[in-house]
Design an enzyme around this catalytic site. Structure first.
Site, mmCIF file in Angstrom:
data_model
loop_
_atom_site.group_PDB
_atom_site.id
_atom_site.type_symbol
_atom_site.label_atom_id
_atom_site.label_comp_id
_atom_site.label_asym_id
_atom_site.label_seq_id
_atom_site.Cartn_x
_atom_site.Cartn_y
_atom_site.Cartn_z
ATOM 1 N N ASP A 298 0.867 -1.168 0.000
ATOM 2 C CA ASP A 298 0.000 0.000 0.000
ATOM 3 C C ASP A 298 0.913 1.231 0.000
ATOM 4 O OD1 ASP A 298 -2.149 1.710 0.033
ATOM 5 O OD2 ASP A 298 -3.154 0.745 1.715
HETATM 6 C C1 BGC Z 1 -5.094 3.193 0.221
HETATM 7 C C2 BGC Z 1 -5.297 2.096 -0.799
HETATM 8 C C3 BGC Z 1 -5.192 2.627 -2.194
HETATM 9 C C4 BGC Z 1 -3.854 3.333 -2.355
HETATM 10 C C5 BGC Z 1 -3.611 3.874 -3.738
HETATM 11 C C6 BGC Z 1 -3.853 4.021 -0.083
HETATM 12 O O1 BGC Z 1 -3.775 5.139 0.733
HETATM 13 O O2 BGC Z 1 -4.989 2.622 1.509
HETATM 14 O O3 BGC Z 1 -6.537 1.473 -0.592
HETATM 15 O O4 BGC Z 1 -5.331 1.597 -3.121
HETATM 16 O O5 BGC Z 1 -3.797 4.397 -1.431
HETATM 17 O O6 BGC Z 1 -4.440 4.928 -4.028
#
Ligand code: BGC
Length: 776
Positions: A298
């Site tokens: 993530d």
């Molecule tokens: C979130 C994810 C997301 C990623 C990319 C993160 O802050 O937790 O769910 O896919 O950002 O946007």
């Protein structure tokens, strides 16, 4: 169990087969058969062997630096042409078709090996045609709704050149304070599994090299839905049996359905952060489940493995946190060795990879494995043959908001709505003057919910317009008060602090024959980093409801509630003569609300999550374990709140009303006993006993009353949403096997124990109709 829904009949069911292993104690340790679990859906155009040959050939030509670039994933604002020329692996959140084409051209024509980029985005409930939030889709209890959402989201995303979505989010959650409860299907692992599988299939189709498909990425591995205090990103202490029985099943189901990528989570379980967790990523996902795709971290989760501030600052990247790595190289080594294959946003793999390999802290074979996984998915996605979007940049706009997608979004929104209360108010009469009142009555922005992709406020049809279009008599409007759309740290977090507009709202409501009262949260109040410390209706909305009700005794008032989470409505429910839970319905909010309010669509959704009476009851969820002192409001020494004369939430999981009535009856089992690897069929009648056509969700729950580990008092193991005409009956069948009555123990073993299993059937988690069978 498999309920044989139409969706499954159409696209083939994921098979979860179990073979019985060695007997152990009273129970039997069963080994899930992983080879049969992984139902591969590709059609063999590029056979797996060909893909592996191509992957290996390419890998053998790559330098270490090129490999490290390939396992790097940069957001739109960090990517530049030089990174791409050096062989960058992937880009996220770049959605401008001309820029995607430009970067891909550089990757293919100017990087040494011409490896195409993988473009990824969070298409969570629509790209441009925004569907209801996933919690709403959960309430539809309809895999087809999830399938359509994913399918149209993939089509619009692929049109601009994207090839991966960070979805489905399949985080089971018992924590309504957590803003991200909006993003998955609620508190039950089975419901999340069924809808997660449908989303994977909708996203990927039979073969995600198709020009309208993407590769799916179930997230966030794992137990991100249970942060302490409901604070996003916070820690989680998790027993093995909870992890295995409650949080992992939807991931396992999504992977078995063919999802070829996955995302590890920000949070730590038992002190081990998701993106530094060898057990969940490598031992379970890759080895136990046979996952051969790649895991992306993530956002800056790799950098967040460091302590704050880093003990040995080795770079300028600011993120830090968990304290399981001293510095950037340590964080990269931990993430890589734990199983992360692609680093999102932070760049420690790229910056320290060579040093780590030369020091022997990360093996060359681990780097090769990560690269191999990424290349494998790029080959399967057909990117080497078709690196570009199927449309030229100037043509993509015409692919957005096409009539079939918009119609599906309207249908999905209607099917997601849950009628929670109705004192003969609904449906309203479309020939009577209607006041549409409240802060969300003429609102576009909030209807899109917390992940709006590339949705635009101006695409939204408001509740007012939807009602007005279907109403033959005059439609009037008053806002009452304003919700806040600010984000912390600039907060007026709630909004509706002033009652200055209440007088006008009361006047407008009083002048009409009936009222639609649109209240709830703003979209900024749920989603990522949007935990709330209260579950109340924000600001002074309860007062607004009371004033309108007091001035209009006996008048039909339809309260339509928009929110990204369950709210605690105990104090105001008696002032609501009716209540329709509408979640955040997406671009077709207005038409869908009008469909339901005027009765063109009979509401048939059910709650995917319990609605507490008040915040202090949280967590309260139907699939809890028993205690030695079960709750009894008539006595003292038991598990209860002294100030709540009830053991129940305000509205339980699986609950929802209709404009007609249904009866479920005649639960029978195909036999009274079953061998531990056999199967049994439960059948139940459902009859429409009212005078309108409508939908009922027949639900089947199991309980194992005597087990080596206390089992949840109920576990959903089957559901089917059926549409019946007045007087019509249907017999619904559910096939059950050891995947339904077995469970994982605290050593991570799947056990099937002999003994009695109770089966409950009905139309909510408090269903009383019961039959039992014995597992031999
Ligand atoms: C979130 C994810 C997301 C990623 C990319 C993160 O802050 O937790 O769910 O896919 O950002 O946007």
């Amino acid at each position: 169990m498999r309920s044989g829904s139409r969706l499954k009949a159409a696209i083939g069911a994921a098979v979860v087969a179990l073979t019985v292993g060695i007997a152990g104690g009273a129970g039997v340790i069963a080994q899930p058969d992983e080879s049969r679990d992984r139902e591969r859906v590709r059609d063999g155009r590029d056979s797996d062997r060909d893909v592996e040959r191509r992957v290996n050939r390419l890998l053998s030509r790559m330098t270490l630096q090129e490999k490290l670039q390939q396992i790097t994933l940069l957001p739109d604002f960090k990517v530049n042409e030089d990174e791409v020329r050096r062989g960058l692996g992937a880009v996220l959140s770049e959605t401008r078709p001309e820029r995607i084409r430009e970067l891909q051209t550089i990757a293919v024509e100017e990087s040494r090996l011409g490896i195409p980029l993988l473009f990824a985005f969070d298409t969570i409930h629509g790209f441009r045609t925004i569907f209801p939030i996933p919690l709403g889709t959960g309430a539809s209890f309809d895999p087809e709704v999830a399938y359509d959402d994913a399918k149209y989201g993939a089509r619009e995303s692929a049109a601009v050149g994207l090839k991966q979505t960070y979805a489905p989010m399949v985080d089971v959650s018992h924590e309504p304070r957590w803003g991200r409860i909006a993003e998955a299907a609620g508190e039950d692992p089975y419901l999340n599994s069924e809808l997660g599988v449908a989303r994977v299939k909708g996203t990927q189709g039979r073969d995600y090299s198709d020009e309208e498909r993407l590769v799916a990425s179930p997230k966030h591995l794992v137990a991100y839905g249970q942060p302490e205090g409901g604070r996003d990103y916070d820690t989680t202490d998790m027993s093995e049996h909870r992890l295995r029985n409650m949080y992992l099943p939807p991931f396992k189901a999504a992977i078995a359905a063919g999802a070829d990528t996955a995302m590890c989570s920000f949070n730590a379980i038992n002190g081990v952060p998701g993106c530094g967790n060898h057990y969940t990523m490598t031992e379970i996902l890759k080895r136990e489940w046979g996952f051969d795709g790649f895991i992306e971290s993530d956002w800056t989760a790799v950098a967040e493995l460091r302590s704050c501030p880093p003990v040995n600052p080795s770079d300028t990247q600011p993120e830090c946190g968990h304290g399981v790595a001293a510095d950037g190289p340590g964080a990269a080594a931990l993430a890589l060795n734990s199983g992360v294959d692609s680093e999102m946003t932070s760049t420690f793999f790229r910056d320290f990879g060579a040093q780590l390999v030369s020091q022997g802290r990360v093996s060359m074979s681990r780097i090769d494995d990560a690269v191999r996984r990424i290349l494998r998915i790029k080959f399967r996605a057909g990117l080497f043959e078709n690196p570009y979007a199927p449309y030229l940049p100037g043509e993509t706009e015409a692919q957005m908001m096409k009539p079939d997608a918009v119609a599906a979004a309207r249908k999905a929104a209607g099917r997601s709505m849950v009628l929670l209360k109705n004192e003969s108010v609904l449906p309203l009469d479309p020939n009577k003057s209607t006041a549409v009142v409240g802060p969300l009555a003429r609102n576009q922005h909030d209807m899109l919910g917390p992940w709006w992709g590339r949705g635009r406020d101006q695409d939204v049809v408001t509740v007012f317009d939807g009602i007005d279009q279907q109403n033959t008599a005059p439609t009037t409007y008053a806002e009452g008060c304003k919700l806040s759309n600010t984000e912390p740290p600039h907060t007026d977090p709630e909004g509706c602090q002033s009652d200055a507009g209440f007088g006008e709202a009361v006047t407008v409501a009083s002048a009409a024959e009936q009222v639609v009262l649109a209240v709830g949260e703003s979209r900024e109040m749920s989603g990522e980093a949007a935990s709330r410390s209260t579950l109340d209706l924000p600001g002074r909305q309860e007062e607004l409801i009371r004033q309108i009700r007091a001035a209009n005794p006996g008048k039909p008032i339809a309260v339509v509630l928009f929110s990204g989470r369950p709210l605690a409505l105990e104090d105001v429910i008696s002032d609501m003569p009716s209540l329709l839970q509408a979640w955040f319905p997406g671009v077709q909010a207005g038409p869908a609300v009008a469909d339901v309010v005027f009765g063109g669509v009979n509401p048939g959704g059910k709650l995917p999550v319990s609605f507490p009476r008040r915040l202090g009851q949280v967590p309260i969820y139907y699939n809890h374990e028993p205690t030695g002192r079960p709750c009894n409001p008539g006595a003292k020494y038991n598990s209860r709140y002294r100030d709540i004369p009830s053991c129940a939430p305000l509205f339980e999981f699986g609950y929802g009303l209709s404009y007609t009535t249904f009866e479920t009856s005649g639960l029978t089992l195909s036999s009274s006993s079953v061998s531990r690897n056999g199967s049994i069929t439960a059948s139940v009648n459902v009859t429409n006993t009212g005078s309108r056509k409508g939908d009922e969700v027949v639900q089947l729950y199991l309980n194992d009353p005597v087990a080596s580990i206390s089992q949840p008092v109920r576990r959903l193991r089957g559901f089917e949403r059926v549409t019946l005409n007045p007087g019509q009956s249907r017999r619904v069948r559910f096939r059950l096997d050891s995947s339904d009555w077995g469970f994982y123990d605290n050593r991570g073993r799947f056990v099937v124990e002999p003994g009695q299993i109770d089966v409950y059937a009905g139309n909510s988690s408090s269903a009383e109709m019961k039959q039992s069978f014995t597992v031999r």
